[in-house]
Structure formats: structure tokens, C-alpha cells
Design an enzyme around this catalytic site. Structure first.
Site, PDB file in Angstrom:
ATOM      1  N   HIS A  65     -65.772  98.263 -71.600  1.00  0.00           N
ATOM      2  CA  HIS A  65     -65.378  99.466 -71.492  1.00  0.00           C
ATOM      3  C   HIS A  65     -63.722  99.268 -72.007  1.00  0.00           C
ATOM      4  O   HIS A  65     -63.383  99.355 -70.908  1.00  0.00           O
ATOM      5  CB  HIS A  65     -65.347 100.072 -69.996  1.00  0.00           C
ATOM      6  N   ARG A  69     -58.975 104.564 -78.975  1.00  0.00           N
ATOM      7  CA  ARG A  69     -58.531 105.349 -79.564  1.00  0.00           C
ATOM      8  C   ARG A  69     -58.460 106.334 -80.995  1.00  0.00           C
ATOM      9  O   ARG A  69     -57.457 106.335 -81.521  1.00  0.00           O
ATOM     10  CB  ARG A  69     -57.313 106.187 -79.062  1.00  0.00           C
ATOM     11  N   ASP A 159     -69.713 108.147 -72.005  1.00  0.00           N
ATOM     12  CA  ASP A 159     -68.283 108.381 -71.149  1.00  0.00           C
ATOM     13  C   ASP A 159     -66.805 108.924 -71.013  1.00  0.00           C
ATOM     14  O   ASP A 159     -66.235 109.300 -72.637  1.00  0.00           O
ATOM     15  CB  ASP A 159     -68.363 106.433 -70.854  1.00  0.00           C
ATOM     16  N   HIS A 186     -71.612 107.806 -67.098  1.00  0.00           N
ATOM     17  CA  HIS A 186     -69.996 107.693 -66.133  1.00  0.00           C
ATOM     18  C   HIS A 186     -70.928 108.550 -65.179  1.00  0.00           C
ATOM     19  O   HIS A 186     -71.301 109.868 -65.348  1.00  0.00           O
ATOM     20  CB  HIS A 186     -69.469 108.261 -67.166  1.00  0.00           C
ATOM     21  N   ASN A 285     -60.561 108.663 -63.538  1.00  0.00           N
ATOM     22  CA  ASN A 285     -61.866 109.141 -63.263  1.00  0.00           C
ATOM     23  C   ASN A 285     -62.753 107.579 -63.384  1.00  0.00           C
ATOM     24  O   ASN A 285     -62.758 107.197 -64.068  1.00  0.00           O
ATOM     25  CB  ASN A 285     -62.366 109.974 -64.269  1.00  0.00           C
ATOM     26  N   ASP A 312     -61.890 100.324 -68.170  1.00  0.00           N
ATOM     27  CA  ASP A 312     -61.424 101.082 -68.547  1.00  0.00           C
ATOM     28  C   ASP A 312     -60.432 101.301 -68.869  1.00  0.00           C
ATOM     29  O   ASP A 312     -59.702 102.167 -68.355  1.00  0.00           O
ATOM     30  CB  ASP A 312     -62.332 102.224 -67.302  1.00  0.00           C
ATOM     31  N   HIS A 316     -52.549 106.220 -72.648  1.00  0.00           N
ATOM     32  CA  HIS A 316     -52.885 107.910 -72.905  1.00  0.00           C
ATOM     33  C   HIS A 316     -50.859 107.766 -73.291  1.00  0.00           C
ATOM     34  O   HIS A 316     -50.439 107.108 -72.602  1.00  0.00           O
ATOM     35  CB  HIS A 316     -52.955 108.591 -71.430  1.00  0.00           C
ATOM     36  N   PRO A 330     -56.400 111.502 -67.130  1.00  0.00           N
ATOM     37  CA  PRO A 330     -56.824 110.249 -66.694  1.00  0.00           C
ATOM     38  C   PRO A 330     -56.748 109.436 -67.087  1.00  0.00           C
ATOM     39  O   PRO A 330     -57.732 108.955 -68.398  1.00  0.00           O
ATOM     40  CB  PRO A 330     -58.393 110.626 -65.571  1.00  0.00           C
ATOM     41  N   GLY A 331     -56.694 108.495 -66.530  1.00  0.00           N
ATOM     42  CA  GLY A 331     -56.811 106.685 -67.197  1.00  0.00           C
ATOM     43  C   GLY A 331     -55.521 105.970 -67.360  1.00  0.00           C
ATOM     44  O   GLY A 331     -54.337 106.564 -66.811  1.00  0.00           O
TER      45      GLY A 331
END
Ligand code: NCD
Ligand code: ZN
Length: 438
Positions: A65, A69, A159, A186, A285, A312, A316, A330-331
Site C-alpha cells: 500500500h 502520485r 483505495d 478501503h 484515513n 499507506d 501531500h 488525509p495521509g
């Protein structure tokens, strides 16, 4: 570069699985050629030697996971920078999630991600295919085409979004069973998380943040276990985050349902009390839960109820994180900090051996994805995808120093004792002491 053009490599003074006295490991043509105190004696001319000073040698990690991007948000991460972060973290294979822009929902995009990953050449980059067109949850993608394309897509996931419609999920599972591929869910019932930014509990109530209840995750986990059972399909649960999910996984596995699950380093380590600062770096999330959830997740990983760790890794841009909590994306980053966190929570405490850690970070994820040349034992004849870990190399996380293009790490300023000091990918040393060398 084919393994044949790669010079032989001698890793001197390493301890496979942290067991026994240091030995030398000779790698020739991408495979382990000799292991032992005198393995170096057989080294051919031109062998590159690296003294690892007694580091623990593990099979290279496999991340089911990762968000890379590319295409679409190359300002926050690219396949190249994400691959660099991966190998600095000891990963030799990553699964790049489908929520790119455009989404990885057709063979043109999945094959292109695969090809760029090959050109970068630092680790295996396996594109995950979307389950539904545009991740909208309405119309199934051409999973078969993506699976039979150059990328040979073997994991499908929306996801970032949940395949919330039970009929669509049922069809996806039936279709995936026929194709021999895996659907990764997810688990988030969107009707229960509208506007939610934090775990629903006392902390969110006190801070005035809209809550994301555990039931939003658990209701989907329960539903999908039953759908997988009836479809005769496998299903994988992304980023399990609650005590109840652990109970449901225990139940489903006890029924013989082919369900597997991953947990992230942040859900193992952090809880929602971090949100007291209103720092957007902690928005993720599913949300950070409560302490009992982190403890249940750790125990589940040790006991094999949760199969593996997945990062995960979710880069960002600064402007998307350094803002009002509810507006932050989120992330959080994960690739370069996963090993130190899992080692500190589970190996340094005596709950796991290094061999157990190899199981949850390499062997099991490789098995779940059906990879045959990753997650292999450290034995003569096996492919040389390896991670060397110094268990006593105190280091402090600084977001700006990470290889990722983004810096949204929730571990800024935290110190860990274990660190990846070398990564070997297909017989080539690709990172050493926190630097990419290939
Ligand atoms: C992920 C992202 O940024 O793509 N964010 C997150 O909070 N985990 C999506 C996801 O994994 O759900
Ligand atoms: Zn997700």
C-alpha cells in the site's frame, strides 16, 4: 540493467535474521551464491565489497500500500522519488495505489506506471488497478485487461474510496476469483463518515471535530468477509484500524474465509490524543484511534490475525497539510520510517524476533500479492532482494531530509534505534546508510 551486467557483491559481516555470528553473503548474477564465514573467499574478480558491521540481514520489504502520485501530482511524489524513499526504507517491491490522476483504471495507465518503475529501476513498482472506473464505485473496470497487460496487475483497489455498493463489491469479488487476482478494500461505509475528520470518541468530541466511528470500518469488514465467502474469493483489508476489526478478522479466519489484512505503522504507534495540537499532519484515513486499538492491532500482528504491515505512504504538499485540521488532506509518509517503528514496538520489546518481522514486512505481503521473487528466504540460490538493518543506529526523523518529495511525516523529531543501512535489489546495492547509491 540485467543482473548479468551487475558486478558481484559481497556483503561482509551480516547476520541473517539477526541470528548467530556475522557471516559474509556473496551475490552473483542477482542471486545469493554463498553464505558463510568464508563466502568472500569464492568472490570473483571485480566483486564490490561492503562491510555491514554486523547488521541484521532480512529479505527486502514488500509494501502492499503505497501512494506514488504519478501520474497527476508529481509535485508531491513521483515514481522515482517514491522508489528512492522505498529503498531507503528497505523496500524492494511496492504496490502503487490506483488513486492517481488520471486513476489507474485502465491498462494504458497501469502499463505506463509499470514501465516508469522499470526505468527508475530501484525496486519493483507494481501498479494496483482500480476496481471501478474513476474510483466512483459504480462501474467495474476491465480488470482482466489490466491483469493480462505488461504490468500483470494482481491487486485491485479503489483505495482512498470504499467499494461501498454491495452488489458492485460482490461482482468484483466474483470476477477477481475467476482471474486469480486480489481485491483490497478501503473499508469505510461512506454514509457513516460524511464530514468526518477524526476518530469518533472523547478526543474528537472535546476538540469539536466530526467523528469517524469504528462501525464505518467494521461494518464493511464484516460485509466483505461474508461476500468473499459466498463468492469463493479472497479479500484483503487495507489499513485495519480498530479492535473490532481484529475481532472480525479472527472470526472470519476461523470460518475459513480467505481474508487477509494489513496494518500501518501509524495505527500501531499513534493514537488520537495526538490531535490535541490540531496539527493537520495527524489527519489520516482511517483516523488514528484510541490506545486500546493500537494495542489490539499490535497483538493481532504478532499472532498473525493481521497478516502484514503496509505503509499507506501518502505524500501531500505542505499547503495541503499545514492548514486548519478539517481542511488538511488525509495521509502521512511511511516508507522511510516503517522499519524503525515496527522494530521499536515489537522487536525491541521482545514480542517479535527479526524472523517474525521478516514475515510481516516481507514474506506474507509477497505471498498475499503472489510474488515469487520477493519475500524469499535468505538462502543460496534465492534472488538477492535484501534489507540490512542496524538495530543500534540512533537517528532522528527530519521530514525535509527524507527522499520523498513531500515532508508530511508525523514522526518529525522522534528518535528510533533501528535503521535500514543497506538495500539490495536484484543483486545491486541500491541504498547505503540512508542514501540512494544506484
Ligand atoms: C490516502 C491518500 O492520500 O491517497 N490517504 C490516507 O489518509 N490514507 C488514501 C487512503 O489510503 O485511503
Ligand atoms: Zn485507504
Amino acid at each position: 540493467m540485467s543482473p548479468r551486467q551487475t558486478p558481484p557483491l559481497l556483503l561482509s559481516r551480516v547476520r541473517p535474521y539477526g541470528e548467530g555470528d556475522p557471516v559474509d553473503v556473496l551475490v552473483v548474477d542477482g542471486r545469493i551464491a554463498a553464505i558463510g564465514p568464508d563466502a568472500g573467499a569464492d568472490a570473483p574478480d571485480g566483486t564490490e565489497t561492503h562491510d555491514l558491521g554486523g547488521a541484521v540481514l532480512l529479505p527486502g520489504f514488500v509494501d502492499l500500500h503505497t501512494h506514488l502520485r504519478e501520474p497527476g501530482r508529481e509535485d508531491t511524489e513521483t515514481i522515482a522519488t517514491g522508489s528512492a524513499a522505498a529503498v531507503r526504507g528497505g523496500y524492494t517491491a511496492v504496490f502503487a495505489m490506483a488513486n492517481t490522476q488520471p486513476a489507474q483504471d485502465n491498462q494504458t495507465v497501469t502499463d505506463s506506471v509499470w514501465r516508469i518503475g522499470r526505468e527508475v529501476g530501484l525496486c519493483d513498482v507494481h501498479p494496483v488497478g482500480a476496481v471501478t472506473v474513476g474510483l466512483k464505485g459504480e462501474q467495474l473496470t476491465e480488470m482482466g485487461q489490466m491483469a493480462s497487460g505488461e504490468a500483470g496487475v494482481r491487486i485491485f483497489s479503489d483505495d482512498g474510496m470504499c467499494v461501498y455498493d454491495p452488489l458492485i463489491m460482490r461482482r468484483a469479488l466474483e470476477y477477481s476469483a475467476g482471474l486469480g487476482v486480489l481485491v483490497a478494500q478501503h473499508a469505510e461505509e461512506p454514509r457513516l463518515t460524511r464530514g468526518a475528520v477524526a476518530h469518533e470518541g472523547p478526543t474528537a468530541a472535546r476538540l469539536g471535530l466530526t467523528g469517524w466511528p469504528r462501525s464505518a470500518e467494521e461494518s464493511i469488514v464484516a460485509r466483505d468477509a461474508i461476500l468473499a465467502r459466498d463468492a469463493g474469493a479472497r479479500v484483503h483489508i487495507c489499513h485495519a484500524s480498530t479492535t473490532g476489526t481484529v475481532e472480525l478478522l479472527t472470526w472470519a479466519k476461523g470460518q475459513g474465509i480467505a481474508i487477509t489484512a494489513e496494518v500501518t505503522p501509524h495505527h500501531l504507534l499513534l493514537d488520537d490524543t495526538r490531535l490535541e495540537t490540531y496539527d493537520g499532519v495527524y489527519r489520516v484515513n482511517p483516523p488514528l484511534r484510541e490506545e486500546h486499538d493500537t494495542l489490539a492491532l499490535r497483538r493481532a500482528l504478532v499472532e498473525g490475525v493481521i497478516d502484514c504491515v503496509a505503509t499507506d505512504h501518502a505524500p501531500h504538499a505542505a499547503q495541503e497539510k499545514c492548514c486548519e485540521f478539517a481542511a488538511a488532506r488525509p495521509g502521512m509518509l511511511g516508507l522511510e520510517t516503517a522499519l524503525p517503528i515496527v522494530a521499536s514496538l515489537l522487536v525491541e520489546t521482545g514480542d517479535m524476533t527479526w524472523r517474525d518481522l521478516a514475515r510481516v514486512m516481507s514474506t506474507r505481503p509477497a505471498e498475499i500479492a503472489g510474488l515469487t521473487d520477493q519475500g524469499r528466504p535468505i538462502e543460496v540460490g534465492e534472488p538477492a532482494n535484501l534489507a540490512a538493518v542496524d538495530p543500534d543506529s540512533e537517528w532522528t526523523v527530519v521530514g525535509e531530509e527524507l527522499a520523498s518529495l513531500s515532508a508530511n511525516t508525523p514522526y518529525e523529531g522522534m528518535s528510533f534505534s533501528a535503521r535500514v543501512v543497506g538495500t539490495v535489489y536484484r543483486g545491486r546495492l541500491v541504498s547505503r546508510d540512508g542514501e540512494v547509491v544506484a
